[in-house]
Design a protein around this motif. Sequence first.
Motif, PDB file in Angstrom:
ATOM      1  N   ARG A  85      13.486  31.013  63.162  1.00 31.35           N
ATOM      2  CA  ARG A  85      14.703  30.209  63.302  1.00 31.35           C
ATOM      3  C   ARG A  85      15.726  30.606  62.250  1.00 31.35           C
ATOM      4  O   ARG A  85      16.910  30.770  62.547  1.00 31.35           O
ATOM      5  CB  ARG A  85      14.386  28.716  63.188  1.00 31.35           C
ATOM      6  N   HIS A  88      17.226  34.190  62.962  1.00 30.26           N
ATOM      7  CA  HIS A  88      18.122  34.276  64.114  1.00 30.26           C
ATOM      8  C   HIS A  88      19.255  33.249  64.090  1.00 30.26           C
ATOM      9  O   HIS A  88      20.084  33.239  64.997  1.00 30.26           O
ATOM     10  CB  HIS A  88      17.331  34.112  65.415  1.00 30.26           C
ATOM     11  N   ARG A  89      19.320  32.416  63.070  1.00 32.62           N
ATOM     12  CA  ARG A  89      20.295  31.322  63.032  1.00 32.62           C
ATOM     13  C   ARG A  89      21.730  31.804  63.217  1.00 32.62           C
ATOM     14  O   ARG A  89      22.485  31.247  63.996  1.00 32.62           O
ATOM     15  CB  ARG A  89      20.188  30.529  61.737  1.00 32.62           C
ATOM     16  N   GLU A  90      22.140  32.820  62.509  1.00 31.64           N
ATOM     17  CA  GLU A  90      23.521  33.281  62.597  1.00 31.64           C
ATOM     18  C   GLU A  90      23.769  34.110  63.863  1.00 31.64           C
ATOM     19  O   GLU A  90      24.895  34.318  64.262  1.00 31.64           O
ATOM     20  CB  GLU A  90      23.895  34.096  61.355  1.00 31.64           C
ATOM     21  N   ARG A  91      22.713  34.576  64.476  1.00 34.37           N
ATOM     22  CA  ARG A  91      22.833  35.423  65.659  1.00 34.37           C
ATOM     23  C   ARG A  91      23.205  34.636  66.903  1.00 34.37           C
ATOM     24  O   ARG A  91      23.959  35.109  67.743  1.00 34.37           O
ATOM     25  CB  ARG A  91      21.504  36.137  65.858  1.00 34.37           C
ATOM     26  N   TYR A  92      22.667  33.441  67.005  1.00 32.05           N
ATOM     27  CA  TYR A  92      22.893  32.615  68.181  1.00 32.05           C
ATOM     28  C   TYR A  92      23.796  31.447  67.816  1.00 32.05           C
ATOM     29  O   TYR A  92      23.447  30.626  66.973  1.00 32.05           O
ATOM     30  CB  TYR A  92      21.563  32.108  68.748  1.00 32.05           C
ATOM     31  N   THR A  93      24.928  31.358  68.466  1.00 26.42           N
ATOM     32  CA  THR A  93      25.926  30.350  68.131  1.00 26.42           C
ATOM     33  C   THR A  93      25.376  28.934  68.284  1.00 26.42           C
ATOM     34  O   THR A  93      25.642  28.071  67.448  1.00 26.42           O
ATOM     35  CB  THR A  93      27.174  30.535  69.009  1.00 26.42           C
ATOM     36  N   GLN A  94      24.601  28.692  69.324  1.00 27.80           N
ATOM     37  CA  GLN A  94      24.043  27.348  69.522  1.00 27.80           C
ATOM     38  C   GLN A  94      23.158  26.946  68.334  1.00 27.80           C
ATOM     39  O   GLN A  94      23.201  25.804  67.881  1.00 27.80           O
ATOM     40  CB  GLN A  94      23.236  27.289  70.823  1.00 27.80           C
ATOM     41  N   MET A  95      22.362  27.885  67.842  1.00 24.67           N
ATOM     42  CA  MET A  95      21.500  27.592  66.692  1.00 24.67           C
ATOM     43  C   MET A  95      22.341  27.356  65.442  1.00 24.67           C
ATOM     44  O   MET A  95      22.019  26.502  64.618  1.00 24.67           O
ATOM     45  CB  MET A  95      20.508  28.722  66.466  1.00 24.67           C
ATOM     46  N   LYS A  96      23.413  28.119  65.315  1.00 22.34           N
ATOM     47  CA  LYS A  96      24.306  27.970  64.167  1.00 22.34           C
ATOM     48  C   LYS A  96      24.939  26.574  64.185  1.00 22.34           C
ATOM     49  O   LYS A  96      24.976  25.888  63.159  1.00 22.34           O
ATOM     50  CB  LYS A  96      25.374  29.055  64.220  1.00 22.34           C
ATOM     51  N   VAL A 130      33.030  28.943  71.646  1.00 20.73           N
ATOM     52  CA  VAL A 130      31.984  29.241  72.623  1.00 20.73           C
ATOM     53  C   VAL A 130      32.409  28.809  74.007  1.00 20.73           C
ATOM     54  O   VAL A 130      32.214  29.521  74.986  1.00 20.73           O
ATOM     55  CB  VAL A 130      30.648  28.551  72.218  1.00 20.73           C
TER      56      VAL A 130
END
Length: 133
Positions: A85, A88-96, A130
């Motif tokens: 998590r 990949h946090r900065e990679r996926y906007t939803q996670m960010k 987004v």
Amino acid sequence: MVPTTNLIELIRSLSGPEQRYFALHYLNPSGQKSSGRKPHFCRLYEAIGNQKEYDEEKLRNDLGGIKNFAFVKYQLHQIILKSLRSFHRERYTQMKIRGMLETADILYGKRLYLQCSALLQKATAERSVVVED
């Protein structure tokens, strides 16, 4: 009892950069060689990595100091997921955005309303980018 292979599948699925991130941030976060004994989950991760074929009985024997083996496997699984998590946090906007909302919730709980508000505005702006795409 048949051992589950969820942990093994997760470890084997890690890409090279994910493995490196996990090792740097969770196995040896200080970046120095430790003179003390490693935590059980570190020893288990390394032992699984050294096995070509998963053999739980051999792992239990090799890591004899681990009393609650099932808990250490669970703990390692959770730590790897936490590492993924974070990786990949900065990679996926939803996670960010989700991370921003979690942080805003913490700030609100600490009564840091101005910081919370600023972070929520930032998350809203990120979300609108987004939606427009």
